[in-house]
Structure formats: C-alpha cells, structure tokens
Write an enzyme that holds these catalytic residues in place. Structure first.
Site, short mmCIF file in Angstrom:
data_model
loop_
_atom_site.label_atom_id
_atom_site.label_comp_id
_atom_site.label_asym_id
_atom_site.label_seq_id
_atom_site.Cartn_x
_atom_site.Cartn_y
_atom_site.Cartn_z
CE LYS A 38 4.31 19.01 30.40
NZ LYS A 38 2.87 19.20 30.57
CG HIS A 48 8.96 1.16 8.91
ND1 HIS A 48 7.60 1.46 8.79
CD2 HIS A 48 9.62 2.31 8.55
CE1 HIS A 48 7.47 2.71 8.39
NE2 HIS A 48 8.66 3.24 8.24
NE ARG A 82 9.11 6.43 12.02
CZ ARG A 82 9.56 6.71 10.81
NH1 ARG A 82 10.35 7.75 10.62
NH2 ARG A 82 9.25 5.95 9.78
NE ARG A 109 10.89 9.19 3.02
CZ ARG A 109 11.67 10.24 2.79
NH1 ARG A 109 11.59 10.85 1.64
NH2 ARG A 109 12.54 10.67 3.68
CB THR A 110 6.26 6.89 8.09
OG1 THR A 110 7.33 6.19 7.47
CG2 THR A 110 5.30 5.90 8.72
#
Ligand code: NCD
Length: 448
Positions: A110, A169, A131, A81-82
């Site tokens: 890496k 959030h 995120r 969703r986000t």
C-alpha cells in the site's frame, strides 16, 4: 548480558572474529543436540542411564531457551532457506514466529515506508529478520529502531539482515564459514575460489570479508563483467591487504601452476629419468590450489538488462571436467538455490557439500538467536566489533550528494536523506547504507 544481546547484525563486520568463533562453538552444541534429536519442544524422550538422562535434559533445556520470545521474519524477496531455517531455529529453541513471507501481503504493497513497517513490527516481536531488495535496507531498519527503542520500546530489538539487495548476507556467511571450518579444521591459509556472479551475489560479498578476516586466500573465477564490485575489492585491500586473484575459468587458474609443475617434473625427470608429470600428479597439484570452491548463480533479478544475464548464464559451471581438475579434498559449496551452475551429477560426489551447508543453517541460526536474545552468553566479549558498529551508525556523514545506486534504500524510501562519506583522499564518496562508491564530483555514475 552477553556482548551480543540486543545487537543488530547488518553486516558480517558487526561480529568480531571471536564472536564468530563463539557462535560456532554454540552451533556445535546445538548441532549435536539436533543430531541426537529430534529436539522435542515437550518432554525429552526416555533414555536409560545417567549420561543419557543428562543429554535428554540438555535437549529439553535447549528447547526452552527462547520460550516466550517472538521472532518476526519479514521477507520482501523470495526465500526458502534463510526464512525457514530462522523459523525452524526459533521453534527449536521454544520460541514463536510471526512472518511476512511476501511483500505483496504486507502494507508495503500500500506504499508504507520500510522504517514505519519495522517500527511497528518491533512492538510485536523481540527480534526481526529482514530481507529486502534494496541495498542498505537492513541498516535503515536498525537505525530507525535505534532512534525509537529507548523512547518507545524500552528494549532492544535486534535487526538481522537476511539479505539486502546485492549488498550483504551475513548469516549465510556464518553457515559458509562454519562448513569450511568443519571440513578443513581451519579457515586460515585455505585457498578458496569464489565462482560465478561475484558482482551481484550478496553472499559472496559478506563471505569475502569473512574469509579475508580469517586469513584465507581468495581466488575469483567469473566472467569479466561479473567481478567483485569496486567497493568490496577496495575494502579487502585496504583493511586486510587482500587482493583476490582474478580468473575467467578453472583452466586459467591451473595454467601458471601447470607450467611450474611441468618444470619441476622436468627436473625430476632429468634426475631420475622418469617421464613427464602424469595426469594424476597434475590433478594432485591443482587440487592443492583449491581447498574450497564456492559457486553462485547468476543473480538475474539484479541485472538492469535481463538479456545480459542470459548472455553470461552457463559461462561457468561445475561439471565432471571441473571435478576432474580440482583436488580430492576440495569442498564444493553453494548458498543455493542453484539453477544450472552445478551439474546434478555432482551431487553424488563426496566433495559436494552444499546440502550439508544448508542444513547447518538451523543450528547456526539457533546459536545466533540465543545470543542476540540474551539467552546465551559468550565467554569473551567482542568489544571491537560492537564499538565499530556503534561508530558506523553515529558517524558524522553528511552531504546533500545523492547515492547514484538506483537500488540503494536511500533512493527508494520516501523522505530519506543520503549519507555519503569521503573515501580517504581518493576523490570518491561511499554511501553509508549500500557501501557503493562514486566520484565526489558526481560526474560519473554509480559503480555497477
Ligand atoms: C542466497 C541469497 O538469497 O542471496 N540464497 C540464500 O539465502 N541461501 C543466494 C541466491 O539467491 O543466489
């Protein structure tokens, strides 16, 4: 420029209440345009009449708002969703998107430091949604751009927190508050139950602050080991005098009031010789106790010992029995994804609002992007929050004590210094990145 142009959104506290209301007003406009849509990126559909023409122009104008701008979505944790709603929002505004959808495909795999990755992406894009599994990652990203932006970039590149570990959030909270406001016409005075894994669910932490700020009453329903973290409770209490009531189940929630109901009914019975409170009366009164039920899944990925997640899974769920207990106008919300905490049969009930809540993610994020990219302005500047955010970033933190939260960004980014501040005279220190608290003596562990 609007007060929001170029600003970072790391926490829900980065937006004042006025600014949140401003985002909602713009969201209303974008939502109705989307509903009239499709919001074409090319010419508006031909319509008859002057009003239809004006609407068509409106749609076309919205579809050009962010032309020439690039949004980077950088997701180091799974998302549906986000990430996709941010990308849909930017496309709907006429902008373009570049994306890291999986940490394994970026140089993080890496061993590149997050602050290096973000600094590079900021030279490719006009805004970044991040995120990350570590609490405080978005704050670190914002800080690394604050240091860099004038010297190298010559422009502001907003960082938007798309979820940092178990911390916050904020854009999900915008969707949540918007849905509540649309359904109930207000937030103030509503009774909202936060239900499930309140310890690890970042959506709940940001939402609890938002609810307290808009004057809602918070009731927490969770197993004892999954209650709100100490730092969230303290903040709710100190800043908003909000002490959420805690329950283990929906029946606990109803229990004291049931007695009250029966007592009232008893008095009525004596007066009117009617019989004791009926099931319908009881349901109506319990219903008035809850305007909104916000459910979250057990965040199994954040448990130090995964077996513990298994043990609490299924200890609460929304099913036919809960539907019978809550009111006829109660809204059931969930940030999604659900696992087993909302029965699929509940989807058929008119009170289930979670798919609609998810759909608001696009117009909400359209409004936010248009404001952060300076393509729309708010009528009123949200001065307090801007100052508070700036204050937080330049505050005189400073100690060599390390944060004891193992998943805090300060313990996962090479070469990063801890920043702890004293919490009044409580003898506690709070981390400037993840907000978690610990004893100043360093003797006891972090708060999880
Ligand atoms: C939430 C998240 O990622 O925190 N999902 C979302 O963004 N809508 C909730 C969750 O994962 O449980």
């Amino acid at each position: 420029m609007s007060g929001l142009a170029g600003r970072h959104v790391i926490s829900i506290f980065d937006l004042s209440n006025d600014e949140i209301e401003g985002v909602f007003r713009l969201t209303d406009r974008f939502l109705s345009a989307l509903q009239r849509g499709p919001l074409s990126l090319v010419a508006p559909r031909r319509k008859r009449g002057a009003r239809a023409k004006a609407r068509g122009n409106d749609l076309a104008a919205i579809g050009r708002l962010c032309t020439g701008q690039v949004l980077a979505t950088v997701f180091f944790e799974p998302s549906t969703r986000t990430r996709l709603s941010f990308e849909a929002a930017m496309n709907r505004l006429g902008g373009r998107v570049i994306s890291v959808a999986d940490a394994r495909t970026s140089s993080a795999a890496k061993g590149e430091r997050l602050s290096d990755t973000v600094r590079v992406i900021a030279s490719y894009a006009d805004a970044i949604v991040l995120r990350h599994p570590n609490e405080g990652a978005a704050a670190l990203a914002a800080e690394s751009l604050d240091e860099q932006r004038l010297a190298e970039l010559g422009r502001r590149v907003p960082i938007i927190n798309g979820g940092d570990g178990a911390h916050e959030h904020p854009t999900q909270t915008l969707c949540d508050l918007y849905t509540i406001k649309r359904d109930h016409g207000k937030i103030e005075g509503l009774n909202v139950a936060l239900c499930g894994d309140l310890l690890h669910a970042r959506t709940v932490h940001s939402l609890s602050y938002g609810l307290a700020r808009f004057g809602a009453n918070i009731k927490c329903i969770s197993p004892p080991e999954l209650r709100l973290p100490r730092y969230v409770k303290r903040r709710l209490e100190i800043e908003f005098e909000c002490v959420p009531a805690e329950y283990e189940s929906f029946s606990d929630l109803a229990a004291p009031d049931r007695q009250h109901v029966i007592y009232a009914a008893e008095k009525r019975r004596r007066r009117a010789a009617k019989h004791l409170v009926s099931d319908e009366d009881l349901q109506e009164i319990i219903g008035r106790l809850l305007d909104v039920v916000y459910v979250t899944r057990v965040q199994a990925e954040r448990f130090a010992e995964p077996e513990r997640a298994e043990a609490v899974r299924g200890s609460y769920s929304i099913d036919a029995e809960v539907l019978r207990r809550i009111g006829r106008d109660t809204t059931i919300l969930h940030p999604l994804p659900r696992v087993n905490e909302v029965d699929y049969a509940v989807d058929q009930d008119a009170r289930a609002a979670y798919f609609r809540q998810a759909s608001y993610g696009v117009p909400i994020r359209m409004a936010l992007m248009a404001l952060l990219l300076g393509r729309k302005r708010l009528r009123r500047r949200g001065k307090e929050s801007e100052e508070a955010a700036a204050e937080k970033r330049v505050n005189h933190w400073g100690t060599t004590v390390r944060c004891q939260n193992p998943t805090c960004i300060t313990n996962n980014e090479r070469g990063m210094l801890p920043r702890m501040e004293a919490v009044g005279d409580t003898g506690l220190l709070r981390c400037a990145y993840c907000d978690q608290e610990q004893e100043a003596s360093g003797a006891s562990g972090g708060e999880k």
